[in-house]
Design an enzyme around this catalytic site. Sequence first.
Site, mmCIF file in Angstrom:
data_model
loop_
_atom_site.group_PDB
_atom_site.id
_atom_site.type_symbol
_atom_site.label_atom_id
_atom_site.label_comp_id
_atom_site.label_asym_id
_atom_site.label_seq_id
_atom_site.Cartn_x
_atom_site.Cartn_y
_atom_site.Cartn_z
ATOM 1 C CG ASP A 7 -1.842 1.182 1.267
ATOM 2 O OD1 ASP A 7 -2.265 1.645 0.184
ATOM 3 O OD2 ASP A 7 -2.149 1.658 2.369
ATOM 4 C CD GLU A 68 -4.647 1.607 -2.939
ATOM 5 O OE1 GLU A 68 -5.333 0.949 -2.137
ATOM 6 O OE2 GLU A 68 -4.310 2.787 -2.747
ATOM 7 C CG ASP A 141 -1.023 3.260 5.961
ATOM 8 O OD1 ASP A 141 -1.275 3.895 4.938
ATOM 9 O OD2 ASP A 141 -1.106 3.725 7.112
#
Length: 184
Positions: A7, A68, A141
């Site tokens: 992330d 991501e 996160d």
Amino acid sequence: MRVLGVDPGLTRCGVGVVDVAPNRTAKLVHVEVLRTPSDQALELRLLHIGRGLAALFDSYRPDAFAIERVFAQQNVPSVMGVAQISGVALYLAAERGLPVGLHTPSEVKAAVTGYGNADKRQVTTMVTRLLGLEAAPKPADAADAIAIALCHAWRQAPVPTAAGATMTPAQRAWQQAEASAKRR
């Protein structure tokens, strides 16, 4: 399959490593958040996170890498930082010859919660349940990085069914969507 998920972020970069069996059960191998101070020079922040990611790639030797997908938003400096860290991570994965998956936030949320607009709390709750963890990964996160890795692993594995067993409607829809995406 071992997947290292990221992330991306300049201040907090979540990293999750999961092992996923052919039956889609998952086990947490490692999770952490690489951090840099917001007042540090950009190049030093990129260096610090890059070195941390390189060490994790080399230590855990994943079979695949997932991150991501950068998406547009109003905060341009934030998007730039995410894009820069994403570039560093993608470079490190490519350098190691790993297959790479880029997943949108809604795709990741749908994979782990069944709902593409789930909030961070819902993602964290489901990651905790899916992996049978005693405590939720923190900060968000960390849970997001694990969710990215799970999403990638599940998209790669075929839906297992026992001989003569019927799939659930959700499994059928997932299988049809995967087959349709592969035909394109």
